[in-house]
Design a protein around this motif. Structure first.
Motif, PDB file in Angstrom:
ATOM      1  N   PRO A  98      24.752  10.238  19.884  1.00 44.88           N
ATOM      2  CA  PRO A  98      24.471   8.678  19.662  1.00 44.88           C
ATOM      3  C   PRO A  98      25.426   7.781  20.331  1.00 44.88           C
ATOM      4  N   LEU A  99      24.969   6.952  20.775  1.00 44.17           N
ATOM      5  CA  LEU A  99      25.863   5.754  21.339  1.00 44.17           C
ATOM      6  C   LEU A  99      27.102   5.621  20.822  1.00 44.17           C
ATOM      7  N   HIS A 100      27.048   5.394  19.426  1.00 45.83           N
ATOM      8  CA  HIS A 100      28.292   4.863  18.812  1.00 45.83           C
ATOM      9  C   HIS A 100      29.205   6.293  18.775  1.00 45.83           C
ATOM     10  N   GLU A 101      28.968   7.260  19.259  1.00 45.97           N
ATOM     11  CA  GLU A 101      30.269   8.344  19.418  1.00 45.97           C
ATOM     12  C   GLU A 101      31.141   8.227  20.781  1.00 45.97           C
ATOM     13  N   PHE A 102      30.510   7.436  21.794  1.00 40.83           N
ATOM     14  CA  PHE A 102      31.123   7.439  22.814  1.00 40.83           C
ATOM     15  C   PHE A 102      32.498   6.555  22.891  1.00 40.83           C
ATOM     16  N   ASP A 103      33.411   6.729  23.959  1.00 40.58           N
ATOM     17  CA  ASP A 103      34.500   5.824  23.894  1.00 40.58           C
ATOM     18  C   ASP A 103      34.154   4.536  24.099  1.00 40.58           C
ATOM     19  N   ILE A 104      33.448   4.569  25.347  1.00 43.58           N
ATOM     20  CA  ILE A 104      33.006   3.411  26.065  1.00 43.58           C
ATOM     21  C   ILE A 104      31.308   3.422  26.294  1.00 43.58           C
ATOM     22  N   VAL A 105      30.851   2.251  25.955  1.00 43.54           N
ATOM     23  CA  VAL A 105      29.551   2.063  26.252  1.00 43.54           C
ATOM     24  C   VAL A 105      29.336   1.097  27.545  1.00 43.54           C
ATOM     25  N   GLY A 106      28.943   1.391  28.687  1.00 47.27           N
ATOM     26  CA  GLY A 106      28.930   0.301  29.612  1.00 47.27           C
ATOM     27  C   GLY A 106      27.357  -0.079  29.726  1.00 47.27           C
ATOM     28  N   ILE A 107      27.142  -1.323  29.781  1.00 43.14           N
ATOM     29  CA  ILE A 107      25.935  -2.143  29.904  1.00 43.14           C
ATOM     30  C   ILE A 107      25.838  -2.938  31.184  1.00 43.14           C
ATOM     31  N   SER A 108      24.616  -2.363  32.071  1.00 43.18           N
ATOM     32  CA  SER A 108      24.481  -3.171  33.162  1.00 43.18           C
ATOM     33  C   SER A 108      24.060  -4.697  32.634  1.00 43.18           C
ATOM     34  N   ILE A 109      24.145  -5.621  33.371  1.00 41.85           N
ATOM     35  CA  ILE A 109      23.671  -6.822  33.098  1.00 41.85           C
ATOM     36  C   ILE A 109      22.816  -7.272  34.264  1.00 41.85           C
ATOM     37  N   PRO A 110      21.643  -7.003  34.580  1.00 41.17           N
ATOM     38  CA  PRO A 110      20.968  -7.171  35.914  1.00 41.17           C
ATOM     39  C   PRO A 110      20.439  -8.672  35.866  1.00 41.17           C
ATOM     40  N   LYS A 126      23.567   1.759  17.062  1.00 45.25           N
ATOM     41  CA  LYS A 126      24.138   1.643  16.045  1.00 45.25           C
ATOM     42  C   LYS A 126      25.526   1.243  16.379  1.00 45.25           C
ATOM     43  N   ILE A 127      25.721   0.359  16.981  1.00 42.70           N
ATOM     44  CA  ILE A 127      26.959  -0.293  17.318  1.00 42.70           C
ATOM     45  C   ILE A 127      26.866  -1.752  16.939  1.00 42.70           C
ATOM     46  N   PRO A 128      28.013  -2.277  16.164  1.00 44.79           N
ATOM     47  CA  PRO A 128      27.910  -3.547  15.644  1.00 44.79           C
ATOM     48  C   PRO A 128      27.615  -4.581  16.935  1.00 44.79           C
ATOM     49  N   LEU A 129      26.791  -5.511  16.815  1.00 47.39           N
ATOM     50  CA  LEU A 129      26.204  -6.339  17.830  1.00 47.39           C
ATOM     51  C   LEU A 129      27.417  -7.173  18.443  1.00 47.39           C
ATOM     52  N   ALA A 131      31.148  -8.216  19.286  1.00 49.93           N
ATOM     53  CA  ALA A 131      32.477  -7.569  19.526  1.00 49.93           C
ATOM     54  C   ALA A 131      33.423  -7.733  18.384  1.00 49.93           C
ATOM     55  N   ARG A 132      33.373  -8.973  17.794  1.00 47.31           N
ATOM     56  CA  ARG A 132      34.299  -9.318  16.697  1.00 47.31           C
ATOM     57  C   ARG A 132      34.096  -8.520  15.482  1.00 47.31           C
ATOM     58  N   GLU A 133      32.779  -7.918  15.385  1.00 56.37           N
ATOM     59  CA  GLU A 133      32.589  -6.988  14.257  1.00 56.37           C
ATOM     60  C   GLU A 133      32.816  -5.736  14.293  1.00 56.37           C
ATOM     61  N   ARG A 134      33.239  -5.390  15.399  1.00 50.75           N
ATOM     62  CA  ARG A 134      33.614  -3.728  15.743  1.00 50.75           C
ATOM     63  C   ARG A 134      35.156  -3.344  15.344  1.00 50.75           C
ATOM     64  N   ARG A 135      35.150  -2.160  14.900  1.00 51.44           N
ATOM     65  CA  ARG A 135      36.478  -1.819  14.271  1.00 51.44           C
ATOM     66  C   ARG A 135      36.972  -0.582  15.176  1.00 51.44           C
ATOM     67  N   THR A 136      38.085   0.105  14.550  1.00 56.08           N
ATOM     68  CA  THR A 136      38.628   1.225  15.150  1.00 56.08           C
ATOM     69  C   THR A 136      37.471   2.142  14.811  1.00 56.08           C
ATOM     70  N   GLY A 137      37.274   3.005  15.950  1.00 56.49           N
ATOM     71  CA  GLY A 137      36.112   4.112  15.791  1.00 56.49           C
ATOM     72  C   GLY A 137      34.924   3.777  16.515  1.00 56.49           C
ATOM     73  N   ASP A 138      34.544   2.332  16.371  1.00 60.88           N
ATOM     74  CA  ASP A 138      33.350   1.846  17.394  1.00 60.88           C
ATOM     75  C   ASP A 138      33.886   2.083  18.839  1.00 60.88           C
ATOM     76  N   PRO A 139      32.737   2.123  19.878  1.00 58.90           N
ATOM     77  CA  PRO A 139      33.010   2.405  21.175  1.00 58.90           C
ATOM     78  C   PRO A 139      33.570   0.793  21.815  1.00 58.90           C
ATOM     79  N   LEU A 140      34.331   0.710  22.858  1.00 58.94           N
ATOM     80  CA  LEU A 140      34.139  -0.443  23.630  1.00 58.94           C
ATOM     81  C   LEU A 140      33.060  -0.752  24.236  1.00 58.94           C
ATOM     82  N   VAL A 141      32.421  -1.911  24.121  1.00 59.59           N
ATOM     83  CA  VAL A 141      31.372  -2.294  24.989  1.00 59.59           C
ATOM     84  C   VAL A 141      31.771  -3.055  26.207  1.00 59.59           C
TER      85      VAL A 141
END
Ligand code: SF4
Length: 715
Positions: A98-110, A126-129, A131-141
């Motif tokens: 699942p995406l939320h298990e990665f360290d980093i989720v990279g998103i292209s913005i075309p 299943k990643i908080p939408l 950035a300010r809602e993300r906590r330790t354990g969530d990937p960096l987006v």
């Protein structure tokens, strides 16, 4: 290979989009990696897999032994419903995680019309939408790409956004995140470390820090092609792509990419040809595209096309150059490309009158265009696609009527050679940040509709086909292109109301966007209006090295109908992006002394050897449709180096026929017949083909040789 849904996938259209398992995918072991990225693209697999930026980053990251880089794409609506009903998360195609298990989720913005799909990726991953809602354990987006030069409407979805070229920064980001991970640092400290990397923008800082774009000194055309992924289904652009040039110094005043990717950096021609050879041999592709903002401006274009054409003459590899400026079309380019006469020929005059072309600094004349058109029809094409814009600054109705006059003239030229078809594609000008027209107004919906009517009246001859961009899509793009953070609630609301794939005509729903804008009390007109020179713009803190005075000077010259010359060929015009000796325009001319033209040979006639073999389709291969299966087998045979025999005519294909289709979802066996130009050792050939098949449950298991016969008289 990562089918997380088993046979449930059979309930969605084109299930092979979601199984991975392509030939050439890295699919590194999850547990051995110290840092895990999932690179995502906010559109369907068929679009995202053609994205060169994503392919470059995928290669660079996976070539680093401690990094795993996986891929995910926006799921179609039916897959979104399936993931939700099965309570599954969007997953990486190679690891199945699942995406939320990665360290980093990279998103292209075309571009702006993919914003709602970015929300889908986060939500389904299943990643908080926010950035300010993300906590330790969530990937960096982390975002990036050509739509990131004004990311403000969606900036708060990201922990960090890379502005500019990613090749070097992506490794520096990985090192910083790994160091923080190894020493158990918190999110805040990781972000602090990222802020030291040139080009990294941290949206939570707002405008507090000016961020300078990242620029690499030179480009390496082989990066994405050393380990090309060969898709299991056909893509919208189903080919390998090699970047021959980044940036453009022509200075079209409406073109954001031409401005923000300055200076021009041309790849070395020897490296371009070598990269293409490697990718075609290891991938088995039938077509290669030479990518740049204006391929015709690539100095050694003639010799590169000539060499590729000659090297792969026996394999009938098509060459395409998607973007051509009309004055850059030499006779030799047209002649070389005509050997692979595939589809229509695309030209982009953008405006139909000399004055308006000067306003936009397009730098071409009607004589250039008509001479190119004549060469194209003479070389054998019968379909030409023309690209124009309406709504350009200072445009008058006569400029729109002139599109009809010019198109009819082109049609008449074509009639001297064939029964031509001229497709006139017209889009609406959208003022973009970091261009000389960033302060200009965009025409509103009523005005777009009125100008479209003029076009419909003047493009009315048999043989002329008018294609116009949806006015609603243009307006929404215009609102977001120069918008700020006030627009995030609009994107969230539109997504909640069902907006997805807004860049697709059949998916875009203007009514949803109208209601979402109303709900946030956002005025469309205000966002399309002219901006004052002293007004603070939402992207002012993102510095792409262009001197503001240069942009203003260019805008003033546009209003006077004055042109600015190309700085690569005629000297610097002071835009401000170069920082010699490291960052400066690179012209590949200098490299041409090593670049020799190699003569090719074309084998014709001779003996034909017919072989028949049995194949088995099982496992995840059951999600592959019949036509895609044929393509997989054809490419595997190319990769295996079999001496394939091709059909006659312009669009040459390997002579391969296949037994009755095996339905999607079913396992089974079938027969394939192929024609070769030489005899092969059957056992070795079976091994080579099986080694060249994707690891999804396809296998050749029996082989019958048929008699050879002489076809020299027929060929
Ligand atoms: S600084 Fe001069 S040479 Fe460099 S891209 Fe700008 S105009 Fe061209």
């Amino acid at each position: 290979m990562a089918n997380m849904l088993g046979d449930l996938l059979l309930s969605v259209r084109r299930p092979a989009r979601y199984i991975g398992g392509e030939f050439g995918a890295y699919a590194k072991p999850w547990n051995k990696a110290r840092l895990r990225w999932c690179l995502t693209f906010p559109d369907l697999y068929e679009i995202g897999m053609s994205n060169l930026g994503m392919a470059i980053l995928y290669s660079i990251l996976n070539e680093t032994d401690w990094i795993l880089a996986d891929r995910a794409f926006a799921p179609a609506r039916d897959m979104e419903r399936l993931l939700i009903s099965a309570d599954k998360s969007l997953y990486g195609l190679e690891s199945g995680r699942p995406l939320h298990e990665f360290d980093i989720v990279g998103i292209s913005i075309p571009h702006e019309l993919t914003y709602t799909n970015i929300l889908s990726i986060l939500k389904l991953g299943k990643i908080p939408l926010l950035a300010r809602e993300r906590r330790t354990g969530d990937p960096l987006v982390i975002g990036g790409g050509c739509g990131a030069f004004n990311p403000e409407p969606i900036a708060e979805l990201f922990d960090a956004i890379l502005i500019g070229d990613g090749e070097e920064a992506v490794v520096e980001i990985s090192e910083a995140v790994l160091a923080a991970k190894d020493s158990n640092k918190g999110r805040r400290e990781v972000l602090e470390a990222l802020s030291a990397i040139e080009g990294v923008y941290l949206p939570h800082e707002g405008k507090a820090r000016k961020v300078k774009k990242r620029t690499v000194k030179s480009i390496d055309p082989s990066t994405a092609l050393r380990h090309p992924i060969v898709p299991n289904i056909s893509l919208v652009h189903d080919r390998i792509a090699v970047e021959i040039q980044r940036g453009c110094t022509r200075g079209c005043r409406f073109c954001q990419a031409g401005m923000v990717y300055r200076p021009t950096r041309q790849a070395k021609p020897n490296e371009v040809v070598k990269a293409i050879c490697t990718a075609i041999s290891s991938g088995g592709f039938e077509e290669c595209a030479l990518l740049s903002l204006s391929a015709g401006d690539y100095t050694p274009i003639d010799s590169v096309i000539y060499n590729i054409d000659n090297k792969f003459r026996d394999m009938w590899v098509h060459i395409s150059i998607p973007s051509v400026r009309v004055e850059a079309m030499s006779e030799e380019v047209v002649r070389s490309l005509s050997r692979s006469l595939k589809g229509g020929f695309t030209l982009a005059p953008e405006a139909a009158t000399p004055y308006l072309r000067k306003v936009i600094n397009k730098g071409n004349t009607e004589e250039d265009l008509l001479a190119s058109v004549e060469r194209i029809f003479e070389a054998g094409w019968r379909r030409i696609k023309l690209y124009f814009m309406i709504g350009l600054p200072s445009e008058k109705d006569e400029d729109i009527e002139a599109i009809g006059v010019l198109s009819r003239h082109i049609l008449e030229i074509g009639r001297r050679f064939c029964r031509p078809e001229v497709v006139v594609n017209v889009s609406t000008f959208v003022p973009k940040p970091h261009t000389p027209f960033q302060w200009e107004a965009m025409i509103n919906m009523e005005e777009i509709v009125r100008r479209r009517r003029i076009l419909q009246n003047v493009i009315n001859k048999k043989g002329l086909i008018l294609k116009m961009h949806d006015p609603g899509m243009s307006v929404i793009e215009g609102v977001f292109a120069r918008g700020g953070r006030e627009l995030l609630p609009v994107v969230l609301k539109a997504h909640e109301m069902g907006a997805r794939f807004d860049g697709w005509d059949d998916e875009f729903d203007l009514e949803i966007w109208r209601r979402a804008l109303e709900a946030s009390d956002i005025s469309i007109e205000r966002h399309l209006n002219k901006r004052k020179e002293d007004e603070e713009l939402p992207w002012d803190h993102l510095f792409v090295d262009l001197d503001r005075k240069f942009l203003l000077m260019e805008r003033d010259k546009a209003m006077r109908g004055e042109e600015t010359h190309d700085c690569l060929r005629m000297g610097c015009v002071g835009c401000g992006v170069c920082r010699p000796p490291s960052i400066k325009p690179i012209c590949a001319d200098l490299d041409q002394k090593d670049h020799v033209r190699e003569a090719g040979t074309e084998k014709r006639g001779g003996k034909v050897f017919r072989y028949r073999f049995a194949f088995k389709k099982s496992g995840d291969a059951r999600f592959i449709g019949h036509l895609d299966l044929i393509n997989i087998l054809k490419r595997a045979m190319r990769r295996a180096g079999l001496p394939l025999r091709f059909t006659e005519g312009f669009n040459k294909r390997p002579r391969i026929s296949i037994s009755d289709p095996i339905a999607v979802g079913e396992e089974g066996t079938g027969w394939i017949e192929i024609e070769l130009t030489a005899e092969v050792d059957v056992g070795t050939a079976i091994e080579d083909i099986n080694r060249s098949l994707p690891p999804i449950g396809l296998k050749i298991y029996r082989w019958h040789e048929k008699e050879g016969s002489d076809v020299s008289r027929r060929s």
